[in-house]
Enzyme design. Structure first.
Site, mmCIF file in Angstrom:
data_model
loop_
_atom_site.group_PDB
_atom_site.id
_atom_site.type_symbol
_atom_site.label_atom_id
_atom_site.label_comp_id
_atom_site.label_asym_id
_atom_site.label_seq_id
_atom_site.Cartn_x
_atom_site.Cartn_y
_atom_site.Cartn_z
ATOM 1 N N ASP A 41 0.844 -1.205 0.000
ATOM 2 C CA ASP A 41 0.000 0.000 0.000
ATOM 3 C C ASP A 41 0.872 1.245 0.000
ATOM 4 O O ASP A 41 1.977 1.246 0.534
ATOM 5 C CB ASP A 41 -0.904 0.001 1.241
ATOM 6 C CG ASP A 41 -2.143 0.871 1.057
ATOM 7 O OD1 ASP A 41 -3.252 0.301 0.969
ATOM 8 O OD2 ASP A 41 -2.008 2.111 0.992
ATOM 9 N N ASP A 68 3.996 2.229 -4.322
ATOM 10 C CA ASP A 68 3.179 3.111 -5.159
ATOM 11 C C ASP A 68 2.937 2.358 -6.459
ATOM 12 O O ASP A 68 3.859 2.185 -7.275
ATOM 13 C CB ASP A 68 3.925 4.433 -5.408
ATOM 14 C CG ASP A 68 3.110 5.389 -6.279
ATOM 15 O OD1 ASP A 68 2.044 4.974 -6.789
ATOM 16 O OD2 ASP A 68 3.540 6.545 -6.447
ATOM 17 N N VAL A 69 1.716 1.926 -6.675
ATOM 18 C CA VAL A 69 1.445 1.084 -7.855
ATOM 19 C C VAL A 69 1.627 1.835 -9.172
ATOM 20 O O VAL A 69 1.698 1.213 -10.232
ATOM 21 C CB VAL A 69 0.037 0.428 -7.813
ATOM 22 C CG1 VAL A 69 -0.091 -0.541 -6.646
ATOM 23 C CG2 VAL A 69 -1.078 1.467 -7.807
ATOM 24 N N ASN A 95 -6.114 -4.591 -6.212
ATOM 25 C CA ASN A 95 -7.231 -3.989 -5.482
ATOM 26 C C ASN A 95 -7.088 -2.477 -5.323
ATOM 27 O O ASN A 95 -8.091 -1.773 -5.200
ATOM 28 C CB ASN A 95 -7.296 -4.685 -4.105
ATOM 29 C CG ASN A 95 -8.167 -3.969 -3.100
ATOM 30 O OD1 ASN A 95 -9.390 -3.992 -3.210
ATOM 31 N ND2 ASN A 95 -7.545 -3.318 -2.121
ATOM 32 N N TYR A 185 -14.225 6.661 -12.668
ATOM 33 C CA TYR A 185 -14.455 5.375 -12.000
ATOM 34 C C TYR A 185 -15.055 4.367 -12.988
ATOM 35 O O TYR A 185 -14.615 3.225 -13.079
ATOM 36 C CB TYR A 185 -15.372 5.581 -10.795
ATOM 37 C CG TYR A 185 -15.315 4.427 -9.825
ATOM 38 C CD1 TYR A 185 -14.125 4.118 -9.167
ATOM 39 C CD2 TYR A 185 -16.421 3.618 -9.578
ATOM 40 C CE1 TYR A 185 -14.047 3.045 -8.291
ATOM 41 C CE2 TYR A 185 -16.355 2.554 -8.704
ATOM 42 C CZ TYR A 185 -15.170 2.275 -8.063
ATOM 43 O OH TYR A 185 -15.098 1.209 -7.199
ATOM 44 N N LYS A 189 -12.908 1.147 -14.365
ATOM 45 C CA LYS A 189 -13.433 -0.157 -13.959
ATOM 46 C C LYS A 189 -13.911 -0.968 -15.174
ATOM 47 O O LYS A 189 -13.784 -2.193 -15.191
ATOM 48 C CB LYS A 189 -14.541 0.004 -12.914
ATOM 49 C CG LYS A 189 -14.020 0.474 -11.547
ATOM 50 C CD LYS A 189 -12.968 -0.481 -10.981
ATOM 51 C CE LYS A 189 -12.399 -0.034 -9.663
ATOM 52 N NZ LYS A 189 -11.322 -0.890 -9.149
ATOM 53 N N VAL A 218 -20.347 -0.869 -0.581
ATOM 54 C CA VAL A 218 -20.166 -1.323 0.798
ATOM 55 C C VAL A 218 -20.566 -0.202 1.753
ATOM 56 O O VAL A 218 -20.152 0.951 1.557
ATOM 57 C CB VAL A 218 -18.678 -1.667 1.050
ATOM 58 C CG1 VAL A 218 -18.451 -2.102 2.491
ATOM 59 C CG2 VAL A 218 -18.220 -2.734 0.074
HETATM 60 N N1 LIG Z 1 -15.905 0.334 -1.254
HETATM 61 C C1 LIG Z 1 -16.803 -0.021 -2.154
HETATM 62 O O1 LIG Z 1 -18.022 0.160 -1.959
HETATM 63 C C2 LIG Z 1 -16.361 -0.664 -3.437
HETATM 64 C C3 LIG Z 1 -17.335 -1.112 -4.340
HETATM 65 C C4 LIG Z 1 -16.925 -1.696 -5.537
HETATM 66 C C5 LIG Z 1 -15.582 -1.844 -5.810
HETATM 67 N N2 LIG Z 1 -14.669 -1.377 -4.905
HETATM 68 C C6 LIG Z 1 -13.262 -1.537 -5.267
HETATM 69 O O2 LIG Z 1 -12.566 -2.202 -4.235
HETATM 70 C C7 LIG Z 1 -11.219 -1.738 -4.151
HETATM 71 C C8 LIG Z 1 -10.905 -1.275 -2.744
HETATM 72 O O3 LIG Z 1 -11.824 -0.292 -2.331
HETATM 73 P P1 LIG Z 1 -11.840 0.293 -0.859
HETATM 74 O O4 LIG Z 1 -13.227 0.759 -0.617
HETATM 75 O O5 LIG Z 1 -11.210 -0.660 0.086
HETATM 76 O O6 LIG Z 1 -10.917 1.588 -1.067
HETATM 77 P P2 LIG Z 1 -9.963 2.308 -0.017
HETATM 78 O O7 LIG Z 1 -9.861 3.720 -0.496
HETATM 79 O O8 LIG Z 1 -10.418 2.079 1.386
HETATM 80 O O9 LIG Z 1 -8.575 1.571 -0.202
HETATM 81 C C9 LIG Z 1 -7.741 1.797 -1.291
HETATM 82 C C10 LIG Z 1 -6.320 1.599 -0.821
HETATM 83 O O10 LIG Z 1 -5.457 1.807 -1.961
HETATM 84 C C11 LIG Z 1 -4.327 2.529 -1.530
HETATM 85 N N3 LIG Z 1 -3.731 3.251 -2.650
HETATM 86 C C12 LIG Z 1 -4.173 4.390 -3.249
HETATM 87 N N4 LIG Z 1 -3.317 4.786 -4.202
HETATM 88 C C13 LIG Z 1 -2.318 3.870 -4.212
HETATM 89 C C14 LIG Z 1 -1.112 3.743 -4.951
HETATM 90 N N5 LIG Z 1 -0.765 4.642 -5.890
HETATM 91 N N6 LIG Z 1 -0.307 2.684 -4.700
HETATM 92 C C15 LIG Z 1 -0.638 1.774 -3.734
HETATM 93 N N7 LIG Z 1 -1.746 1.861 -2.991
HETATM 94 C C16 LIG Z 1 -2.571 2.904 -3.224
HETATM 95 C C17 LIG Z 1 -4.848 3.483 -0.452
HETATM 96 O O11 LIG Z 1 -3.800 3.912 0.403
HETATM 97 C C18 LIG Z 1 -5.878 2.603 0.252
HETATM 98 O O12 LIG Z 1 -5.312 1.933 1.362
HETATM 99 C C19 LIG Z 1 -11.088 -0.650 -5.216
HETATM 100 O O13 LIG Z 1 -10.572 -1.206 -6.393
HETATM 101 C C20 LIG Z 1 -12.524 -0.212 -5.417
HETATM 102 O O14 LIG Z 1 -12.718 0.379 -6.679
HETATM 103 C C21 LIG Z 1 -15.019 -0.811 -3.743
#
Ligand SMILES: NC(=O)c1ccc[n+]([C@@H]2O[C@H](COP(=O)([O-])OP(=O)(O)OC[C@H]3O[C@@H](n4cnc5c(N)ncnc54)[C@H](O)[C@@H]3O)[C@@H](O)[C@H]2O)c1
Length: 274
Positions: A41, A68-69, A95, A185, A189, A218
């Site tokens: 992360d 950093d991805v 993710n 988004y 996606k 969520v």
């Molecule tokens: N939360 C929802 O309702 C939901 C619904 C559908 C899909 N998703 C997908 O699930 C995944 C996770 O969502 P979430 O709600 O846990 O999001 P979140 O924002 O809580 O977590 C994302 C994480 O990615 C990290 N991140 C951001 N930029 C980065 C980078 N450049 N390099 C490495 N890490 C980085 C952040 O620090 C964070 O910890 C995402 O792909 C999101 O699109 C989430």
């Protein structure tokens, strides 16, 4: 049928964005299935702290690596460190993404409609959501090709499958600016699905499976109005709990899905069926 249908014990799983809301759930689920976990992360301290918590019960080993991805060197270093530590990379969960949130803390963000959407935000999302996935799959894929096995799971959203229903984001409070689920988004996606099919077919015959996992919304401290609007638009009548995707994640990441590649597993409370 095998008794241990998942067969995850001792497997090595990298979860990008592993310190985020859902990333933490996935890391814990892998650890509970006795897989070793790399919490990768941008928030390195949060990832390391979470890995230390997972190590607490002793069944699996976890490490947190600041990554950093969007940065090729950072991604390569993370994968190298994972390989040095565990000797293989069996699973990559792509993710990490910029997921625009609409919980109370972020209720007044995302006020740009499409017509004035800033190029800078567009580029930022393409970088994290898509280029990030590309760099991680490339680095982990190189190891998977050499070891002759691997599984990649790319996290998608209902908004990669259908367009956002912007009425959800109309809070109706005239004192506050109108908010939107942004174009970025949906675009990033949707691309996850093409990316998944490309890699699944590109690695045909290499014993590397690549699938997408599509999730619905969520609950995360959204206001009551949002939850009501979301729930009435969902056949199961509610938002998901953050723990509810772990079963699907373990399925696509494990031997339980051994005859599945290039597919998209949709877990969305029925959102896309309506
Ligand atoms: N939360 C929802 O309702 C939901 C619904 C559908 C899909 N998703 C997908 O699930 C995944 C996770 O969502 P979430 O709600 O846990 O999001 P979140 O924002 O809580 O977590 C994302 C994480 O990615 C990290 N991140 C951001 N930029 C980065 C980078 N450049 N390099 C490495 N890490 C980085 C952040 O620090 C964070 O910890 C995402 O792909 C999101 O699109 C989430």
């Amino acid at each position: 049928m095998k008794k241990d249908i998942l067969g995850l014990a001792g497997k090595v799983a990298i979860v990008t964005g592993g310190a985020g809301m859902l990333g933490r759930e996935y890391c814990r689920a892998f650890a509970e299935a006795s897989a070793h976990v790399v919490v990768a992360d941008l928030r390195g301290d949060a990832g390391k702290k979470y890995a230390a918590r997972l190590n607490g019960d002793g069944t699996a080993k976890a490490i947190g690596i600041e990554t950093d991805v969007t940065d090729k060197t950072s991604v390569q270093e993370m994968v190298n460190r994972a390989f040095e530590r565990f000797g293989r990379v069996d699973i990559l969960v792509n993710n990490a993404a910029l997921d625009p949130k609409f919980d109370a803390a972020h209720a007044d963000e995302h006020t740009n409609g499409f017509e004035d959407y800033p190029l800078e935000l567009w580029n930022q999302s393409i970088d994290v959501d898509l280029t990030g996935m590309f760099l991680c799959a490339q680095a982990a894929g190189n190891i998977m090709v050499k070891q002759g096995s691997g599984v990649i799971v790319n996290i998608c959203s209902t908004y990669g499958v259908v367009g956002p229903d912007q009425r959800l984001y109309e809070h109706g409070d005239e004192a506050r600016p109108r908010t939107y689920k942004p174009i970025t988004y949906s675009v990033t996606k949707s691309a996850v699905l093409g990316f998944t099919r490309y890699l699944a077919t590109y690695w045909a015959g290499k014993n590397i499976r690549v699938n997408a996992l599509t999730l619905g919304g969520v609950f995360n401290e959204h206001d009551e109005g949002f939850v009501e609007r979301y729930s009435s638009r969902t056949p199961l009548g509610r938002m998901a709990d953050r723990s509810e995707y772990c079963g699907a994640l373990l399925f696509v990441a494990s031997d339980a899905s051994s005859y599945m590649t290039g597919a998209n597993l949709v877990v969305d409370g029925g959102w896309t069926a309506w």
